[in-house]
Design a protein around this motif. Structure first.
Motif, PDB file in Angstrom:
ATOM      1  N   LEU A  31      33.338  29.382  35.511  1.00  0.00           N
ATOM      2  CA  LEU A  31      33.453  30.704  34.901  1.00  0.00           C
ATOM      3  C   LEU A  31      33.736  30.590  33.404  1.00  0.00           C
ATOM      4  O   LEU A  31      34.677  29.901  33.001  1.00  0.00           O
ATOM      5  N   PRO A  32      32.923  31.248  32.575  1.00  0.00           N
ATOM      6  CA  PRO A  32      33.153  31.168  31.115  1.00  0.00           C
ATOM      7  C   PRO A  32      34.567  31.608  30.743  1.00  0.00           C
ATOM      8  O   PRO A  32      35.079  32.576  31.314  1.00  0.00           O
ATOM      9  N   ILE A  57      42.769  32.356  30.479  1.00  0.00           N
ATOM     10  CA  ILE A  57      41.534  32.692  29.791  1.00  0.00           C
ATOM     11  C   ILE A  57      41.681  32.259  28.333  1.00  0.00           C
ATOM     12  O   ILE A  57      42.640  32.644  27.667  1.00  0.00           O
ATOM     13  N   SER A  58      40.721  31.469  27.852  1.00  0.00           N
ATOM     14  CA  SER A  58      40.729  31.014  26.464  1.00  0.00           C
ATOM     15  C   SER A  58      39.444  31.468  25.795  1.00  0.00           C
ATOM     16  O   SER A  58      38.349  31.245  26.315  1.00  0.00           O
ATOM     17  N   PHE A  59      39.605  32.104  24.640  1.00  0.00           N
ATOM     18  CA  PHE A  59      38.456  32.567  23.866  1.00  0.00           C
ATOM     19  C   PHE A  59      38.792  32.400  22.396  1.00  0.00           C
ATOM     20  O   PHE A  59      39.726  33.028  21.892  1.00  0.00           O
ATOM     21  N   LYS A  60      38.060  31.514  21.749  1.00  0.00           N
ATOM     22  CA  LYS A  60      38.313  31.178  20.343  1.00  0.00           C
ATOM     23  C   LYS A  60      39.780  30.782  20.173  1.00  0.00           C
ATOM     24  O   LYS A  60      40.232  29.858  20.815  1.00  0.00           O
ATOM     25  N   VAL A  61      40.542  31.494  19.353  1.00  0.00           N
ATOM     26  CA  VAL A  61      41.943  31.117  19.128  1.00  0.00           C
ATOM     27  C   VAL A  61      42.891  31.756  20.140  1.00  0.00           C
ATOM     28  O   VAL A  61      44.080  31.471  20.138  1.00  0.00           O
ATOM     29  N   ARG A 133      27.425  37.730  31.247  1.00  0.00           N
ATOM     30  CA  ARG A 133      27.540  36.268  31.320  1.00  0.00           C
ATOM     31  C   ARG A 133      28.417  35.843  32.506  1.00  0.00           C
ATOM     32  O   ARG A 133      28.135  34.842  33.164  1.00  0.00           O
ATOM     33  N   ILE A 134      29.450  36.606  32.794  1.00  0.00           N
ATOM     34  CA  ILE A 134      30.317  36.305  33.932  1.00  0.00           C
ATOM     35  C   ILE A 134      29.556  36.473  35.247  1.00  0.00           C
ATOM     36  O   ILE A 134      29.605  35.598  36.119  1.00  0.00           O
ATOM     37  N   VAL A 135      28.859  37.590  35.401  1.00  0.00           N
ATOM     38  CA  VAL A 135      28.084  37.800  36.626  1.00  0.00           C
ATOM     39  C   VAL A 135      27.037  36.693  36.779  1.00  0.00           C
ATOM     40  O   VAL A 135      26.837  36.143  37.867  1.00  0.00           O
ATOM     41  N   LYS A 136      26.386  36.328  35.680  1.00  0.00           N
ATOM     42  CA  LYS A 136      25.386  35.251  35.705  1.00  0.00           C
ATOM     43  C   LYS A 136      26.024  33.924  36.095  1.00  0.00           C
ATOM     44  O   LYS A 136      25.419  33.112  36.811  1.00  0.00           O
ATOM     45  N   ALA A 137      27.254  33.678  35.680  1.00  0.00           N
ATOM     46  CA  ALA A 137      27.939  32.440  36.036  1.00  0.00           C
ATOM     47  C   ALA A 137      28.148  32.351  37.543  1.00  0.00           C
ATOM     48  O   ALA A 137      27.995  31.272  38.138  1.00  0.00           O
ATOM     49  N   PHE A 138      28.487  33.476  38.181  1.00  0.00           N
ATOM     50  CA  PHE A 138      28.619  33.478  39.635  1.00  0.00           C
ATOM     51  C   PHE A 138      27.263  33.222  40.291  1.00  0.00           C
ATOM     52  O   PHE A 138      27.162  32.474  41.266  1.00  0.00           O
TER      53      PHE A 138
END
Length: 147
Positions: A31-32, A57-61, A133-138
């Motif tokens: 999962l992104p 959850i990590s996103f950039k900083v 992108r999350i749905v696509k990851a699943f």
């Protein structure tokens, strides 16, 4: 308050997709932005299993932990997620899987708001793309597991 609703036909059974989404511990594998998961507690009753879990959850900083209560209803191939604690004001999410010819229809919905106006503004810029992108990851995980 971003919301996202998406229905997608997938060439997998409702049970396969349900099992994949219910496996919260595996989220960091595919999962992104999810870098860790931890199960706090599991409660099993007649109709459902309730899993209390933390995700990092990590996103950039930004790096945030949030807790959620995941209600797993296998007879209905339905999963409801409620917010417990962390950076959100609220978060509601559900998945419903319905068998259709050739696979299943995945019905995904999420509605949330961050406490931080900075985080809310940041996600607002990329929200729809991030949810897709999350749905696509699943979906990609299902292809890797079941094809």
């Amino acid at each position: 308050m971003p919301t996202h609703a998406e229905k997608r036909i997938m060439p997998f059974s409702s049970k396969q997709m349900y099992d994949l989404v219910a496996d919260v511990e595996s989220y960091p594998k595919f999962l992104p932005w999810c870098t860790a998961s931890r199960i706090r507690n599991v409660i099993v009753d007649d109709n459902k299993t309730i899993v209390e879990a933390d995700l990092i959850i990590s996103f950039k900083v930004f790096r945030e932990r949030f807790g959620s209560k995941v209600s797993l209803m296998p007879e209905k191939f339905s999963i409801d997620v409620e917010y417990l604690d962390g950076p959100f004001k609220y978060l509601n999410n559900h998945w419903i899987f319905r068998d259709v010819e050739g696979g299943c229809e995945a019905d995904f919905f999420v509605d949330f708001e961050f406490k931080s106006k900075v985080l809310q503004a940041l996600i607002g810029i990329v929200f729809n793309e991030a949810m897709q992108r999350i749905v696509k990851a699943f979906e990609d995980r299902a292809i890797n597991l079941y094809s």
